[in-house]
Scaffold this active site. Sequence first.
Site, short mmCIF file in Angstrom:
data_model
loop_
_atom_site.label_atom_id
_atom_site.label_comp_id
_atom_site.label_asym_id
_atom_site.label_seq_id
_atom_site.Cartn_x
_atom_site.Cartn_y
_atom_site.Cartn_z
N LYS A 45 0.84 -1.20 0.00
CA LYS A 45 0.00 0.00 0.00
C LYS A 45 0.87 1.25 0.00
CE LYS A 45 0.89 1.39 4.43
NZ LYS A 45 1.53 2.69 4.81
N ALA A 76 9.63 -0.21 5.09
CA ALA A 76 9.56 0.67 3.92
C ALA A 76 8.34 1.56 3.89
CB ALA A 76 9.61 -0.18 2.65
N GLY A 77 7.42 1.40 4.84
CA GLY A 77 6.19 2.18 4.82
C GLY A 77 5.18 1.69 3.82
N GLY A 106 3.60 -1.49 4.20
CA GLY A 106 2.64 -2.38 4.84
C GLY A 106 2.78 -3.85 4.53
N GLY A 137 4.28 -6.53 6.01
CA GLY A 137 3.98 -7.48 7.09
C GLY A 137 2.51 -7.50 7.44
N ASP A 165 -2.14 -1.64 10.92
CA ASP A 165 -2.47 -1.52 9.50
C ASP A 165 -3.23 -2.72 8.95
OD1 ASP A 165 -1.36 0.96 9.19
OD2 ASP A 165 0.50 0.27 8.25
#
Length: 281
Positions: free
Chosen positions: A9, A92-93, A95, A97, A131
Amino acid sequence: MRIFKAFAKINWSLSVLRKRQDGYHDIITLMHAIDLHDTLIFKSSETIEIETNLPVKKENNLVYKAIQALQEYTKIKKGVHVILKKEIPCGAGLGGGSSDAAVTLKALNELWQLNLDIKKLHELGSSIGSDIPFFLYLPLCIVQGRGDIVKPLKIQKSYTLLLVKPDFSISTKWAYESLNFKTQLTTEYEKINNNIWQLYNLLCSGDVNSFNLWNDLEKPVLEKYPEIDKIKKKLIEAGAKKALMSGSGSTVFGLFNNEADAKKALKNFEGYWCKVVQTLC
């Protein structure tokens, strides 16, 4: 054996409203899934087995935690053998995981014939990671609270992005704790909400030049990691219409008119992890 895709995302916007008493933060963000994905293969097993191409301890893996959460809630005794092929970079921002965990909940609900509804999967996912609920409702959502309030939105247009990640990761916990709430706390909820809906309408119409993208986490991150700002500026110089850090970073995405322009810009980012992707619709 069953094979599932876990999509990454980006955040078109991210506002941090306040720090909560439970240590989390209340946010409001517009999240959009992209076609970069991990692959998860599920096989029958008496125990929990996880194979992955990254050196992650099983107990720290969100996939493992998702399996455990389902076992504990349903009291089921079955195990599962999961082969996790990572393509989404960690820290990495994007999402990765959380997406893997959401797919695990959905996949095992089906494979173990648990018949849990989306509300229960949402509740279980929220108990594991902030998230995760979003990834149960792809492709586009307004996400609020600590990530547990999700409003799915429809979108019929796809956008081309160039993802650029430097050779370092950023701790999500650190990024949020670095916010100076005396000067950066966003209190104008109604204004933010209206801005997000305006952005959503522009995404639906395709009026790229009018997009207003923002991320409250950029300020503290850019102060410590100035390379993020350099990547943003290089993306604009390379033809991106907009550029923004996704989530808590360290990935920056550039929005391009088309795939050809994005691929042409790749030559400016040798030495970085890069990927041309499309948003899902």
